[in-house]
Design an enzyme around this catalytic site. Sequence first.
Site, PDB file in Angstrom:
ATOM      1  N   SER A 107      72.526  69.987  49.182  1.00  0.00           N
ATOM      2  CA  SER A 107      71.314  70.786  49.302  1.00  0.00           C
ATOM      3  C   SER A 107      70.144  69.811  49.300  1.00  0.00           C
ATOM      4  CB  SER A 107      71.214  71.770  48.132  1.00  0.00           C
ATOM      5  OG  SER A 107      69.865  72.168  47.984  1.00  0.00           O
TER       6      SER A 107
ATOM      7  N   ASP B  53      69.290  80.777  54.032  1.00  0.00           N
ATOM      8  CA  ASP B  53      68.854  81.776  53.046  1.00  0.00           C
ATOM      9  C   ASP B  53      67.628  82.554  53.508  1.00  0.00           C
ATOM     10  OD1 ASP B  53      70.871  81.219  51.259  1.00  0.00           O
ATOM     11  OD2 ASP B  53      69.661  79.908  49.990  1.00  0.00           O
TER      12      ASP B  53
ATOM     13  N   ARG C 162      55.510  73.024  45.674  1.00  0.00           N
ATOM     14  CA  ARG C 162      55.634  74.474  45.506  1.00  0.00           C
ATOM     15  C   ARG C 162      54.310  75.208  45.303  1.00  0.00           C
ATOM     16  NH1 ARG C 162      59.576  72.990  47.654  1.00  0.00           N
ATOM     17  NH2 ARG C 162      61.712  73.537  47.159  1.00  0.00           N
TER      18      ARG C 162
ATOM     19  N   ASP D 192      62.258  75.994  41.026  1.00  0.00           N
ATOM     20  CA  ASP D 192      61.350  76.384  42.103  1.00  0.00           C
ATOM     21  C   ASP D 192      60.932  77.854  42.025  1.00  0.00           C
ATOM     22  OD1 ASP D 192      61.135  73.859  43.170  1.00  0.00           O
ATOM     23  OD2 ASP D 192      62.869  74.089  44.476  1.00  0.00           O
TER      24      ASP D 192
HETATM   25  N1  ARG Z   1      65.243  69.460  40.479  1.00  0.00           N
HETATM   26  C1  ARG Z   1      64.181  69.169  41.373  1.00  0.00           C
HETATM   27  C2  ARG Z   1      62.936  69.874  40.968  1.00  0.00           C
HETATM   28  O1  ARG Z   1      63.016  70.777  40.196  1.00  0.00           O
HETATM   29  C3  ARG Z   1      64.545  69.379  42.790  1.00  0.00           C
HETATM   30  C4  ARG Z   1      64.606  70.765  43.306  1.00  0.00           C
HETATM   31  C5  ARG Z   1      65.189  70.693  44.662  1.00  0.00           C
HETATM   32  N2  ARG Z   1      65.273  71.917  45.353  1.00  0.00           N
HETATM   33  C6  ARG Z   1      66.196  72.091  46.327  1.00  0.00           C
HETATM   34  N3  ARG Z   1      66.139  73.173  46.986  1.00  0.00           N
HETATM   35  N4  ARG Z   1      67.122  71.217  46.589  1.00  0.00           N
HETATM   36  O2  ARG Z   1      61.853  69.545  41.367  1.00  0.00           O
END
Ligand code: ARG
Length: 411
Positions: free
Chosen positions: A176, A15, A95, A124
Amino acid sequence: MKKERIAVAYSGGLDTSVIVKWLQEKYNADVITVTGNLGQKKELIGVAEKAYKSGAKKVFIQDLTKTFVEDYIFPALKAGALYEFTYPMACAIGRPLLAKTLVEVAKREKCTAVAHGCTGKGNDQVRFEVAVMALAPEMKIIAPVRGWEFKSREDEIAYCESRGIPVAASKASPYSIDENIWGTAIECGVLEDPMVAPPEDAYQRTVSPENAPNTPTYVTIEFKQGIPVGLDGKKMTGVALIEKLNEIAGANGIGRMDMVENRLVGIKSREVYEAPAGVTLHYAHRELERMCLDKEVMHYKAKIADDYANLIYNGLWFSPLKKAFDGFIEQTQKNVTGIVKVKMYKGNLDVVGRQSPYSLYDLKLATYTAEDNFDHTAAEGFIKIYGLPLKTYNRVNKDKFATVKKVIKKK
Ligand code: ARG
């Protein structure tokens, strides 16, 4: 017209590689990539080369691991912050630091915008953008993945091939995966069915409890004011300690989580996580607090822990409420110093010992032996007054409470 300059949070994945070229073409922009190392092992190999091949004008790779551990992970650990009482929030804590780094580079490089590769249905994107809004209120934010023309991975690969961007030849994982030193998040593929148990290949850094050693492993963790500072009598930096614990706990099948979780954007999602060190440290820290914290502080702190977790999960790291919470948490950690010995065995974690110079456990008060110091006669008056409101209430109200219905008669 002055050329746009856009700083992109770049992971090196498909991406964000597409984004570099796409921004160049759509915005006629110079693209600067910013990659943060949060202690992830796999992702960073060849990232700079890949960024340049994708069309980056400048490439920044920053090692943020120490900052991540000391200024981001440890405050959350001290707060006991677990989202929905389970998830140690590796992604959610990472993040804001990535966003902060992105903003710093963007400002220094006189960028007109920042961009990220988050999708439109995750948490995210919110964490990234809200952090940028807090740190650089004037900065424009671009989220290409939310609106671009590509409908699938194949579309993106075709785009890369047409533009000469290298696409990793390795077979794409069916999952993922997002990883850093504090944990791994695994989503997609068969995991989207909540009735399907995660296949063994979904797990990246833990062995299954079945395959863990048949003898227990004991680890003694030392804390100083709520922060882990040593393992088995050896002083260690935060980074080294977490890395070592990830190894030991992971090898004992500890730190796996499988949960259905409430995302900020209104979706329930099934998430599989691994956080061997995270789970172990939260557990040990809590056990030490049981011994060192005054009862009222301990109970009150538990309420804050859930709010603190929600705040992080929901992207409000750079908020006045976070600072206010930290003031309280810091105060509670002054005496959280000592050691906790844990036993790891086939996915199980047990506390087997704890010791602290600030221990509030008083053997003379607790003991049932002749050493007993506790004033038993004082209990009588205490209970008389403690129960008085209920006595008064029930004289006035005739509330019914369930009682034993069947009397077993003597034959
Ligand atoms: N649901 C989790 C969170 O909001 C994991 C996010 C994972 N992101 C990913 N790109 N796989 O913190």
